[in-house]
Design a protein around this motif. Structure first.
Motif, PDB file in Angstrom:
ATOM      1  N   ALA A 128       2.957  -0.790  -6.948  1.00  0.00           N
ATOM      2  CA  ALA A 128       2.541  -2.010  -6.239  1.00  0.00           C
ATOM      3  C   ALA A 128       2.441  -1.748  -4.741  1.00  0.00           C
ATOM      4  O   ALA A 128       1.505  -2.207  -4.072  1.00  0.00           O
ATOM      5  N   VAL A 140       2.421  -9.958  -5.942  1.00  0.00           N
ATOM      6  CA  VAL A 140       2.492  -9.087  -7.120  1.00  0.00           C
ATOM      7  C   VAL A 140       3.937  -8.784  -7.520  1.00  0.00           C
ATOM      8  O   VAL A 140       4.309  -8.923  -8.687  1.00  0.00           O
ATOM      9  N   LEU A 147       3.337  -7.865 -13.489  1.00  0.00           N
ATOM     10  CA  LEU A 147       3.121  -6.492 -13.023  1.00  0.00           C
ATOM     11  C   LEU A 147       3.391  -5.504 -14.157  1.00  0.00           C
ATOM     12  O   LEU A 147       2.636  -4.549 -14.366  1.00  0.00           O
ATOM     13  N   LEU A 180      -5.026  -6.204  -9.330  1.00  0.00           N
ATOM     14  CA  LEU A 180      -3.848  -6.974  -8.920  1.00  0.00           C
ATOM     15  C   LEU A 180      -4.240  -8.200  -8.093  1.00  0.00           C
ATOM     16  O   LEU A 180      -3.562  -9.234  -8.136  1.00  0.00           O
TER      17      LEU A 180
END
Ligand code: SF4
Ligand code: SF4
Length: 254
Positions: A128, A140, A147, A180
């Motif tokens: 991330a 996120v 995630l 994302l």
């Protein structure tokens, strides 16, 4: 595992950063810049920070959910405006702890750990960190189940687990960032934007495909006004593009 402040990314979700009607990157940046400039001029004393926080609150955009506190002491920690964090923390003030001038007491700020600390691990956090920025990282990492669903789905589609090292020197970070960033398409107030305050997550329906599991975990509730069909199309297209980028990277492509 470090989640709140990492080497290249940081989060301010539990300080109320996303409790707003306009969730866009430009609006969030403008508010963080406003906090940072006012606090840079404030005396490093409880009186000085309390007065600055009061003045900032008077001009602040109204929160979307009044029950979720929005702290005026969160801002940018660096001149390049890439790191979000607490400007009242001793590391930011140069020694004095001024966090009690915000919306919580010091113990609460110091000890709060959102559910992601139990839901994701170092591998997920590092990925991330490599694929987001000051705005997207907090959206996120505060939704650990989502995630994890994304990374598990990519790993399943591409044959094996995604590792942080695979993001270096390839097109994969860009493709993963677009995937994302589906979080940024959610309507303000959506379930998927408040993982920092949410405990418990419904498991995916039995028999769900990886893409369906990602969509289920996204938190795109219809009552918040989300176009669920449009999000599904966009999410699935970005997922397929990310799988292609991952496979390409694994074949040695750039
Ligand atoms: S929301 Fe979670 S990851 Fe973000 S700063 Fe708070 S505790 Fe850390
Ligand atoms: S004082 Fe607490 S709530 Fe406010 S920005 Fe700092 S850590 Fe966040």
């Amino acid at each position: 595992m470090k989640l709140c402040q990492r080497a290249r990314a940081s989060c301010g979700a539990c300080c109320g950063l996303y409790n707003r009607h306009d969730l866009g990157r430009a609006a969030v940046r403008a508010e963080l810049t406003r906090h940072t400039r006012v606090l840079a001029r404030a005396p490093r004393t409880p009186e000085g920070f309390r007065d600055a926080a009061r003045r900032l609150a008077e001009e602040a955009p109204p929160p979307l959910f009044p029950s979720i506190r929005v702290c005026q002491l969160v801002g940018f920690l660096d001149a390049e405006e890439t790191r979000v964090g607490c400007l009242a923390h001793p590391k930011a003030t140069g020694g004095v702890d001024l966090r009690a001038c915000g919306v919580y007491d010091v113990d609460t700020c110091e000890s709060f750990l959102c559910p992601s600390h139990a839901a994701i691990g170092e591998r997920e956090a590092a990925i991330a960190e490599a694929a987001t920025d000051f705005h997207l990282y907090g959206l996120v990492v505060t939704d650990g189940p989502w995630l994890r669903a994304v990374l598990d789905g990519l790993g399943a589609a591409a044959g094996r687990t995604v590792e942080p090292e695979e993001l270096r020197g390839t097109q994969l970070p860009g493709a993963l960032r677009r995937l994302l960033a589906t979080k940024e398409e959610l309507e303000p107030g959506s379930d998927g934007l408040f993982g920092a305050f949410r405990h418990g997550q419904r498991p995916p329906e039995p028999g769900s495909s990886p893409k369906e599991a990602i969509l289920e975990a996204l938190g795109a509730d219809a009552r918040s006004g989300n176009d669920v069909d449009g999000l599904e199309r966009e999410l699935f297209a970005r997922f397929d593009a990310c799988v292609a980028a991952l496979r390409w990277a694994r074949m040695g492509g750039k």
